[in-house]
Structures are given as structure tokens and as C-alpha cells.
Design a protein around this motif. Structure first.
Motif, PDB file in Angstrom:
ATOM      1  N   ALA A  31      -8.176  -4.926 -11.146  1.00  0.00           N
ATOM      2  CA  ALA A  31      -7.446  -6.005 -10.465  1.00  0.00           C
ATOM      3  C   ALA A  31      -5.994  -5.593 -10.244  1.00  0.00           C
ATOM      4  CB  ALA A  31      -7.523  -7.291 -11.274  1.00  0.00           C
ATOM      5  N   PHE A  32      -5.406  -4.926 -11.222  1.00  0.00           N
ATOM      6  CA  PHE A  32      -4.030  -4.441 -11.092  1.00  0.00           C
ATOM      7  C   PHE A  32      -3.918  -3.425  -9.962  1.00  0.00           C
ATOM      8  CE2 PHE A  32      -1.143  -0.933 -12.385  1.00  0.00           C
ATOM      9  CZ  PHE A  32       0.067  -1.572 -12.122  1.00  0.00           C
ATOM     10  N   GLN A  33      -4.865  -2.500  -9.896  1.00  0.00           N
ATOM     11  CA  GLN A  33      -4.844  -1.495  -8.833  1.00  0.00           C
ATOM     12  C   GLN A  33      -4.989  -2.150  -7.466  1.00  0.00           C
ATOM     13  OE1 GLN A  33      -7.830   1.593  -9.106  1.00  0.00           O
ATOM     14  NE2 GLN A  33      -6.831   2.814  -7.539  1.00  0.00           N
ATOM     15  N   ALA A  34      -5.941  -3.060  -7.341  1.00  0.00           N
ATOM     16  CA  ALA A  34      -6.162  -3.734  -6.060  1.00  0.00           C
ATOM     17  C   ALA A  34      -4.919  -4.514  -5.633  1.00  0.00           C
ATOM     18  CB  ALA A  34      -7.372  -4.667  -6.159  1.00  0.00           C
ATOM     19  N   ALA A  35      -4.294  -5.207  -6.568  1.00  0.00           N
ATOM     20  CA  ALA A  35      -3.096  -5.988  -6.239  1.00  0.00           C
ATOM     21  C   ALA A  35      -1.940  -5.074  -5.853  1.00  0.00           C
ATOM     22  CB  ALA A  35      -2.703  -6.868  -7.426  1.00  0.00           C
ATOM     23  N   SER A  36      -1.790  -3.951  -6.536  1.00  0.00           N
ATOM     24  CA  SER A  36      -0.710  -3.014  -6.229  1.00  0.00           C
ATOM     25  C   SER A  36      -0.880  -2.388  -4.858  1.00  0.00           C
ATOM     26  CB  SER A  36      -0.647  -1.905  -7.281  1.00  0.00           C
ATOM     27  OG  SER A  36      -0.338  -2.425  -8.554  1.00  0.00           O
ATOM     28  N   LEU A  37      -2.116  -2.208  -4.444  1.00  0.00           N
ATOM     29  CA  LEU A  37      -2.396  -1.577  -3.152  1.00  0.00           C
ATOM     30  C   LEU A  37      -2.502  -2.586  -2.010  1.00  0.00           C
ATOM     31  CD1 LEU A  37      -4.979   1.125  -4.279  1.00  0.00           C
ATOM     32  CD2 LEU A  37      -2.579   1.461  -3.653  1.00  0.00           C
ATOM     33  N   GLN A  38      -2.400  -3.866  -2.331  1.00  0.00           N
ATOM     34  CA  GLN A  38      -2.507  -4.913  -1.319  1.00  0.00           C
ATOM     35  C   GLN A  38      -1.147  -5.125  -0.663  1.00  0.00           C
ATOM     36  OE1 GLN A  38      -5.294  -6.694  -0.201  1.00  0.00           O
ATOM     37  NE2 GLN A  38      -3.797  -7.199   1.359  1.00  0.00           N
ATOM     38  N   TYR A  39      -0.901  -4.404   0.383  1.00  0.00           N
ATOM     39  CA  TYR A  39       0.363  -4.536   1.093  1.00  0.00           C
ATOM     40  C   TYR A  39       0.212  -5.562   2.204  1.00  0.00           C
ATOM     41  CZ  TYR A  39       2.364  -0.670  -1.357  1.00  0.00           C
ATOM     42  OH  TYR A  39       2.871   0.111  -2.339  1.00  0.00           O
ATOM     43  N   SER A  40       1.196  -6.376   2.337  1.00  0.00           N
ATOM     44  CA  SER A  40       1.193  -7.339   3.433  1.00  0.00           C
ATOM     45  C   SER A  40       2.319  -6.964   4.386  1.00  0.00           C
ATOM     46  CB  SER A  40       1.429  -8.752   2.878  1.00  0.00           C
ATOM     47  OG  SER A  40       2.766  -8.878   2.426  1.00  0.00           O
ATOM     48  N   ASP A  41       2.448  -7.736   5.430  1.00  0.00           N
ATOM     49  CA  ASP A  41       3.526  -7.489   6.382  1.00  0.00           C
ATOM     50  C   ASP A  41       4.894  -7.758   5.764  1.00  0.00           C
ATOM     51  OD1 ASP A  41       1.748  -6.733   8.323  1.00  0.00           O
ATOM     52  OD2 ASP A  41       1.659  -8.703   9.266  1.00  0.00           O
ATOM     53  N   ASP A  42       4.907  -8.403   4.601  1.00  0.00           N
ATOM     54  CA  ASP A  42       6.179  -8.681   3.935  1.00  0.00           C
ATOM     55  C   ASP A  42       6.745  -7.461   3.216  1.00  0.00           C
ATOM     56  OD1 ASP A  42       6.023 -11.326   4.748  1.00  0.00           O
ATOM     57  OD2 ASP A  42       4.933 -11.924   2.953  1.00  0.00           O
ATOM     58  N   TRP A  43       5.907  -6.463   2.931  1.00  0.00           N
ATOM     59  CA  TRP A  43       6.359  -5.273   2.215  1.00  0.00           C
ATOM     60  C   TRP A  43       6.939  -4.275   3.205  1.00  0.00           C
ATOM     61  CZ3 TRP A  43       6.867  -3.611  -2.730  1.00  0.00           C
ATOM     62  CH2 TRP A  43       6.328  -4.416  -3.724  1.00  0.00           C
ATOM     63  N   GLN A  44       8.221  -4.192   3.267  1.00  0.00           N
ATOM     64  CA  GLN A  44       8.864  -3.217   4.141  1.00  0.00           C
ATOM     65  C   GLN A  44       9.971  -2.517   3.358  1.00  0.00           C
ATOM     66  OE1 GLN A  44       7.531  -2.727   7.102  1.00  0.00           O
ATOM     67  NE2 GLN A  44       6.199  -4.492   6.916  1.00  0.00           N
ATOM     68  N   CYS A  45      10.043  -1.240   3.512  1.00  0.00           N
ATOM     69  CA  CYS A  45      11.122  -0.459   2.910  1.00  0.00           C
ATOM     70  C   CYS A  45      11.519   0.595   3.930  1.00  0.00           C
ATOM     71  CB  CYS A  45      10.658   0.202   1.617  1.00  0.00           C
ATOM     72  SG  CYS A  45      11.903   1.314   0.959  1.00  0.00           S
ATOM     73  N   PHE A  46      12.798   0.702   4.200  1.00  0.00           N
ATOM     74  CA  PHE A  46      13.268   1.628   5.220  1.00  0.00           C
ATOM     75  C   PHE A  46      13.640   3.003   4.670  1.00  0.00           C
ATOM     76  CE2 PHE A  46      14.001  -2.557   7.021  1.00  0.00           C
ATOM     77  CZ  PHE A  46      13.526  -2.403   8.305  1.00  0.00           C
ATOM     78  N   THR A  47      13.826   3.117   3.359  1.00  0.00           N
ATOM     79  CA  THR A  47      14.340   4.383   2.808  1.00  0.00           C
ATOM     80  C   THR A  47      13.523   4.932   1.649  1.00  0.00           C
ATOM     81  OG1 THR A  47      15.843   3.192   1.328  1.00  0.00           O
ATOM     82  CG2 THR A  47      16.710   3.825   3.494  1.00  0.00           C
ATOM     83  N   GLY A  48      12.428   4.287   1.286  1.00  0.00           N
ATOM     84  CA  GLY A  48      11.592   4.755   0.177  1.00  0.00           C
ATOM     85  C   GLY A  48      10.404   5.538   0.674  1.00  0.00           C
TER      86      GLY A  48
END
Length: 194
Positions: A31-48
Motif C-alpha cells: 500500500a505504501f509503494q502504491a501510494a508513493s507511486l500514485q502521482y496526480s496532476d498536483d505533483w509538479q517539481c521543476f528542479t528535482g
């Protein structure tokens, strides 16, 4: 505060291997792995993540998740051996550190897993070191723990990350994004009317 001496790399490697195996064996790990890999449109990073060449979230997420786990295991091992959260903030590459942030965002799951496993998960932004360099302490611990070099696709040297961020900053500026996405002067009302 006095500097804590870092433990021998082979000792860190032994503990890190055990930490990683213990975390992965926990019943809530899937469950932890699935949640960590669940990216939504809210996850944005410009420099990472974008410092990775030809970055692709779908293709890179799972291998980078493994690298994030390994980084957290190494940090947990240093913490276990020293009792110092500052010493545990060993140098980690920027894309790997970015993945640990996605993992740490699953706070309730990660806390329950860590508590059940007796593992201290260490991360504090104002103490983190993203100045990883190949051939350094972190790489030595990693190599001894997992018998391979850290994947250079994700474990980028600090100077290369700085160079790539400068390239990205120029590209972002060309479309009106200032300070690598930290500001812009776009007026959405004007743009909608145009």
C-alpha cells in the motif's frame, strides 16, 4: 553542536540491507509503494525530477522508488549506528531525494511501517544534503550494501545537477517562468481573453 563521526561504510551497508528487507516485508508495504507511486496532476517539481535526462514519470517512477528506498535505508542505518539525525543526513542525489519526498508524503503509512519495523526514518529539509558525488561516502555504503554502483541516471553528481538546473532555468524563463517555476507574471484573465 559537535560533529558525529560517520560509521564505517561496511557497518552502514549491513544495517541498510536489513532495514530495506524489513521495510519491504511489512504487510503494509504494498500500500505504501502504491501510494508513493500514485502521482496526480498536483505533483509538479521543476528542479528535482526534470534534471534526469529524458525524464518520463511512468517509466522512471518504479526504479526511482527503489532508489528512494535505498536512500532512506542508508540514512536509517547511519541513524541507528550513531543516534544522530544530523549525521544520518548523508549526501543524496537530487532526483532520489525528490522521490523520498513523495514517499514521506505517505506519512501515516510510512510511520506505521517504520514503527512496526523499529526503523528510524530520517529526513529534515533544512538539514538534508543533496550534494551527492560519485566516489563519496554514500556511494561506498550503497555499493557495499547492494553490490552495485548507484544508477547514474538518478544518482547525479551535485555539479551536474547544478548545470542541468541552469539549463532548465533558461528554458523556463523563455516561457515566462521565473526562478525555475517559483514565480511568473502570467495573468490568466488576460490570457483567457486573448
Amino acid at each position: 553542536m559537535s560533529q558525529v563521526e560517520l560509521p564505517a561504510a561496511h557497518a552502514v551497508a549491513d544495517v541498510a540491507k536489513a532495514v530495506l528487507e524489513t521495510l519491504k516485508a511489512d504487510r503494509e508495504f504494498p500500500a505504501f509503494q502504491a501510494a508513493s507511486l500514485q502521482y496526480s496532476d498536483d505533483w509538479q517539481c521543476f528542479t528535482g525530477f526534470p534534471v534526469v535526462s529524458q525524464w518520463n514519470l511512468e517509466a522512471d517512477a518504479e526504479p526511482l522508488f527503489e532508489e528512494g528506498l535505498r536512500a532512506l535505508a542508508l540514512k536509517a542505518a547511519v541513524y541507528e549506528l550513531t543516534g544522530s539525525d544530523q549525521a544520518a543526513e548523508i549526501p543524496i542525489a537530487v532526483p532520489v531525494d525528490e522521490m523520498t519526498h513523495a514517499m514521506l508524503a505517505q506519512a501515516q503509512l510510512l510511520t506505521r511501517i517504520a514503527d512496526a519495523c523499529g526503523v528510524g526514518i530520517i529526513h529534515q529539509t533544512d538539514q538534508e544534503h543533496t550534494d551527492y558525488r560519485a566516489g563519496g561516502y554514500t556511494e561506498e555504503c550503497y555499493r557495499l550494501a547492494w553490490g552495485e554502483e548507484p544508477p547514474p541516471r538518478y544518482w547525479l553528481d551535485h555539479e551536474e545537477v547544478v548545470r542541468r538546473r541552469e539549463v532548465l532555468a533558461g528554458l523556463y524563463a523563455s516561457i515566462g517562468m521565473g526562478r525555475s517555476g517559483r514565480e511568473h507574471a502570467l495573468d490568466f484573465a488576460e490570457l483567457a481573453a486573448a
